[in-house]
Design an enzyme around this catalytic site. Structure first.
Site, PDB file in Angstrom:
ATOM      1  CD  GLN A   1      90.098  27.834  10.620  1.00 59.00           C
ATOM      2  OE1 GLN A   1      91.247  27.779  11.010  1.00 59.00           O
ATOM      3  NE2 GLN A   1      89.075  28.033  11.440  1.00 59.00           N
TER       4      GLN A   1
ATOM      5  CB  CYS B   1      86.102  25.419  14.954  1.00 57.39           C
ATOM      6  SG  CYS B   1      86.865  25.637  13.337  1.00 57.39           S
ATOM      7  CG  LEU B   2      88.204  31.316  14.939  1.00 60.32           C
ATOM      8  CD1 LEU B   2      89.500  31.926  14.418  1.00 60.32           C
ATOM      9  CD2 LEU B   2      87.452  32.311  15.814  1.00 60.32           C
TER      10      LEU B   2
ATOM     11  N   GLY C   1      94.696  29.900  16.717  1.00 58.49           N
ATOM     12  CA  GLY C   1      95.210  29.175  15.567  1.00 58.49           C
ATOM     13  C   GLY C   1      94.322  29.437  14.368  1.00 58.49           C
TER      14      GLY C   1
ATOM     15  CG  HIS D   1      90.883  23.582  10.098  1.00 59.96           C
ATOM     16  ND1 HIS D   1      89.547  23.570   9.762  1.00 59.96           N
ATOM     17  CD2 HIS D   1      90.963  24.175  11.315  1.00 59.96           C
ATOM     18  CE1 HIS D   1      88.856  24.119  10.752  1.00 59.96           C
ATOM     19  NE2 HIS D   1      89.680  24.495  11.714  1.00 59.96           N
TER      20      HIS D   1
ATOM     21  CG  HIS E   1      91.271  22.635  15.869  1.00 55.81           C
ATOM     22  ND1 HIS E   1      90.055  22.454  16.494  1.00 55.81           N
ATOM     23  CD2 HIS E   1      91.038  23.540  14.880  1.00 55.81           C
ATOM     24  CE1 HIS E   1      89.140  23.210  15.894  1.00 55.81           C
ATOM     25  NE2 HIS E   1      89.708  23.888  14.926  1.00 55.81           N
ATOM     26  CD  GLU E   2      94.230  25.868  13.746  1.00 59.12           C
ATOM     27  OE1 GLU E   2      93.726  25.940  12.605  1.00 59.12           O
ATOM     28  OE2 GLU E   2      93.648  26.281  14.760  1.00 59.12           O
TER      29      GLU E   2
HETATM   30 ZN    ZN Z   1      89.092  25.299  13.471  1.00 57.76          ZN
END
Ligand code: ZN
Length: 173
Positions: free
Chosen positions: A51, A101-102, A46, A147, A143-144
């Site tokens: 991000q 998380c990236l 995702g 963000h 989660h997304e």
């Molecule tokens: Zn994330």
């Protein structure tokens, strides 16, 4: 298509409430395609527009569509691009799970999420879209969408730790 740079904490854009998308032009299509390519290259399941440094309500998710397929590695995956997503229904029951998380490299955390949700939003052409998600797919969407509101998984985590050497979380988002 092109890979975009994934920004990490403490980049301010990750803490901002992102603005709604209201133009469904060619530029938006390029951003969505780039987000999908960037998510796959990371690799992740995702990605949210903040991000890649864009404060816009865009998420992409790629995962198994059906909960029962999560066990089967060769089951087909589905990719979603959702604009202005909103959780319109959620189960009372919650489930704990380990997330990475990236945008937060080197940390994982145990986070409580709704076990099942229903998301409404728009597709890449501005048409209404509804997604019913359970299992890991429900976790990824939550989660997304966090963000887009400047919320990072570590804010919600019951505990956060650095994975031991050689341990790679398999599903960064
Ligand atoms: Zn994330």
């Amino acid at each position: 298509m092109a890979l975009r740079k994934i920004v990490t904490l403490p980049e301010a854009v990750l803490r901002r409430k992102a603005r709604a998308v209201n133009k469904f032009d060619k530029n938006l299509q390029t951003v969505i395609d780039d987000m999908i390519e960037t998510m796959r290259a990371a690799p992740g399941v995702g990605l949210a527009a903040p991000q890649i440094g864009r404060s816009e309500r865009i998420i992409v998710v790629e995962y198994f569509e059906r909960e029962e397929d999560e066990e089967k590695e060769d089951a087909p995956r589905k990719v979603w691009a959702v604009l202005n997503p909103e959780i319109v229904k959620f189960s009372e029951d919650t489930v704990m799970g380990v997330e990475g998380c990236l945008s937060v490299p080197g940390l994982v955390g145990e986070v409580e999420r709704h076990a099942a949700i229903q998301v409404r939003g728009l597709n890449r052409h501005g048409k209404p879209l509804k997604v019913k998600a359970g299992g890991w797919l429900a976790r990824i969407f939550q989660h997304e969408i966090d963000h887009l509101n400047g919320v990072i998984f570590t804010d919600r985590a019951a505990r956060v730790w650095q994975p031991q050497d050689g341990f790679e979380p398999e599903r960064d988002v």
